[in-house]
Design a protein around this motif. Sequence first.
Motif, short mmCIF file in Angstrom:
data_model
loop_
_atom_site.label_atom_id
_atom_site.label_comp_id
_atom_site.label_asym_id
_atom_site.label_seq_id
_atom_site.Cartn_x
_atom_site.Cartn_y
_atom_site.Cartn_z
N GLY A 319 0.74 -1.26 0.02
CA GLY A 319 0.05 0.10 -0.26
C GLY A 319 0.65 1.47 0.29
N ASP A 320 2.19 1.09 -0.05
CA ASP A 320 3.04 2.44 0.68
C ASP A 320 2.70 3.48 -1.29
N ASP A 321 2.68 2.96 -2.10
CA ASP A 321 2.67 3.61 -3.47
C ASP A 321 0.59 4.23 -3.95
N THR A 322 -0.06 3.37 -2.73
CA THR A 322 -1.68 4.47 -2.97
C THR A 322 -2.20 4.53 -1.74
N MET A 323 -2.31 6.02 -1.75
CA MET A 323 -2.45 7.04 -0.48
C MET A 323 -3.11 7.67 -0.80
N GLY A 324 -4.41 7.52 0.38
CA GLY A 324 -4.73 8.72 0.83
C GLY A 324 -5.85 9.38 1.80
N SER A 325 -6.87 10.20 1.91
CA SER A 325 -7.68 10.29 2.75
C SER A 325 -9.04 9.80 2.74
N ARG A 326 -9.56 10.90 3.65
CA ARG A 326 -11.40 10.53 3.73
C ARG A 326 -12.04 10.74 2.44
N GLY A 327 -11.93 11.42 1.41
CA GLY A 327 -12.40 11.90 0.72
C GLY A 327 -12.15 11.11 -0.92
N SER A 328 -11.14 10.71 -0.26
CA SER A 328 -11.15 9.16 -1.64
C SER A 328 -11.35 9.02 -2.07
N TYR A 329 -12.18 7.78 -1.74
CA TYR A 329 -13.34 7.08 -2.39
C TYR A 329 -14.22 7.48 -3.40
N THR A 330 -14.60 9.12 -2.25
CA THR A 330 -16.13 10.44 -3.39
C THR A 330 -14.81 10.13 -4.58
N ALA A 331 -13.91 10.92 -4.35
CA ALA A 331 -12.78 11.37 -5.48
C ALA A 331 -13.43 10.20 -6.65
N ALA A 332 -12.93 9.01 -6.65
CA ALA A 332 -12.82 7.51 -7.26
C ALA A 332 -13.72 7.68 -7.86
N THR A 333 -15.02 7.63 -7.36
CA THR A 333 -15.84 7.25 -7.91
C THR A 333 -16.49 8.38 -8.82
N VAL A 334 -16.67 10.02 -8.00
CA VAL A 334 -16.69 10.68 -9.02
C VAL A 334 -15.57 10.70 -11.13
N GLY A 335 -14.58 10.19 -10.36
CA GLY A 335 -13.68 9.74 -11.35
C GLY A 335 -14.53 8.71 -12.75
N VAL A 336 -15.00 7.83 -12.08
CA VAL A 336 -15.29 6.83 -12.55
C VAL A 336 -17.22 7.79 -13.11
N ALA A 337 -17.57 8.31 -12.09
CA ALA A 337 -19.01 9.55 -12.82
C ALA A 337 -18.77 10.57 -14.19
N ALA A 338 -17.92 10.38 -13.98
CA ALA A 338 -17.62 11.51 -15.25
C ALA A 338 -17.00 10.64 -16.51
N ALA A 339 -16.72 9.42 -16.25
CA ALA A 339 -16.46 8.92 -17.65
C ALA A 339 -17.46 8.87 -18.16
N LEU A 340 -18.52 8.09 -17.53
CA LEU A 340 -19.40 7.51 -17.40
C LEU A 340 -20.96 9.04 -18.28
N LYS A 341 -20.53 9.95 -18.27
CA LYS A 341 -21.16 10.88 -18.26
C LYS A 341 -20.68 11.27 -19.57
#
Length: 637
Positions: A319-341
């Motif tokens: 996990g050393d190269d894939t780090m994040g914060s409390r908003g990480s899952y929302t950010a990743a979901t937004v990335g998916v939603a943007a691709a769907l749009k």
Amino acid sequence: YPQVVLNLPYDFILNKLPHPSEHATAASLSDGNSICEATINIDYIVRAMSPPECFGKSKHVDPVVSTALDTNTAILSPTREAKLSSETIDGLVNPNEEDTTWALGSFASNFLLDLFESNSNNNDLSSDGFAHIGQLILSLIAKLKQIASESDDGTKKRHSKTFLLQCIRVKGHGEETIGLCRAPIGIQKKTIVIEWRKTCERVYKRAIYVLSHKTVGNGITAVVTDSRCHGHVTANGAFERPVRIPAAIQGARLAGAGLKPNMLLITKVEDSYMSLAEDDIIPKAHKVSYIKRLKSKIAALPVDAKGVPLTDDSEGEGGDDTMGSRGSYTAATVGVAAALKATDMVVGGQCTNVFCATRPPGHHAGRELRPMKAISNGFCLLNAAACAAIFATTPQSEGGLGLKRVCVIDFDVHHGNGTQDILCSTYDPRYLYVSLHAGGAHINGFDDEDSEEEEFRKRLGGSTTEGIYPGRCGDSSPHDGVLNIPLGKKITASDVGTALISQVSPRVEEFSPDLIILSAGFDAHKNDPLGMGGLSALDFGNVTEVACQMAFRSCSGRILSVLEGGYGVPCCRPRDDIFLPGNPDDQLLELGDDLPDGMDDPVPLTFRQKLSKCHAEGFLHCVKEHVTAFAKCSNRK
């Protein structure tokens, strides 16, 4: 001829010429003994030998030649074109039709018209399907003509997406029908399918042309982003930094996004796409166990946590190269939603192409943690490109778009093991995954992962993967649904150009996708801190143009891209460690209003120095050329 022309692959030249089926009806027996062949168009053959820009030839192309090569419609002789537009078929076209613009012959070749005619009065159930699909295409043309006659743009807009999806649905239905029919003697079904696809795409393109208005439809390029992506906060000194999004937006603006009427900058993804992503699409791409693990890991973080490992296993590794914060899952979901749009916009005709400026990246995120025996998740949480492909091929009855085939082309410097794992772990005729990346068996090793030597090395504490991340999974292609092209230790422009023309373009044309998705990674740039590539920003623009031409030949130009890697962004904030040796007046990257006030950019001194050369050319300039190429290729001819 210039040396560059002599080195062009034969497939590249032949793919620019009309398919043999275009001439299938041009040859006829004139007196029972001799054959009258169609006139050879020498001028067009010479034009077809013009090398692409990515093949090392400067762009000094005759505008007429450029127009001819960009079109998806075969070039016909004047005599044959007149015959094609005026020909009528009993039972299919009204002989008294004066407006040949809407005649079937304006969309279908003589070859297909003859096939429709010969089966229009056929009682053979194994072949009358050809007459059936002829009636289907006539119905589409009639419907389009009716919509086009409407004077109100609002009415056209309401019908636009429904009709365009109907075109694609009819295209797929026709392919299935042809598969059930008995082909005439001497004609291959593959040839009939190719002609059918061309016909349906011509109707689609005509619809795009007549239904476009103002800032919607033909000639429109869009950039989609969302500020919620800033909630993914990585560790100090990480390659994947929050400032990548403001830099990408700045690059898109330099290309004209948000400034030109035909280049839209969309800064918010609707909640409907967020719900679609989280409830329907993400669970189809990633295993529920992986989603739950990621969600619970992020939910347990303190509100102010930054740069916490998110994808480590039960032993705390990976996990050393894939780090994040409390908003990480929302950010990743937004990335998916943007691709769907973006997928919805492109297929639904709102624009020709879309670039999704979102983060975190996703092409290393597979169905579960660390796919294909990778040592980590490589900065990735959710796979937006794979999710877009799944959404596109999901039946319309289940909330998708109902496409039959989607091609994902990945030009990130690393192999997209997550995308291959999700879409092509086994052969699936709906998907073709293409990856051009650094690597190769001579770098990553030849031993099989399950060999005795490999097991012995693991017991001795050796790494499970050697060489270039993510390992050996991209060194070969396991089946026809995958085309992996490892390009050695360092990627060069000549290697990429040769691979695109000699391998990728023929395979994509054979697959004939209904949509192309680009996993757009810019970490093969010559100034990227990873140091694994030698491409210039202009090279990325050329790669994008070649991909757009593939889309024009197969699917009326339908193409979108999702941001993956690319880390050459100079520091954007003043240092807070000026007591250390160094120049306190370090040059900063000016991003203006695109850089949020609360966004920090803590970069260690040594990393700052490494990124300084990206002021001259770096990630921002790559995005600019990528979006510029999209805009250049947005006009469907």
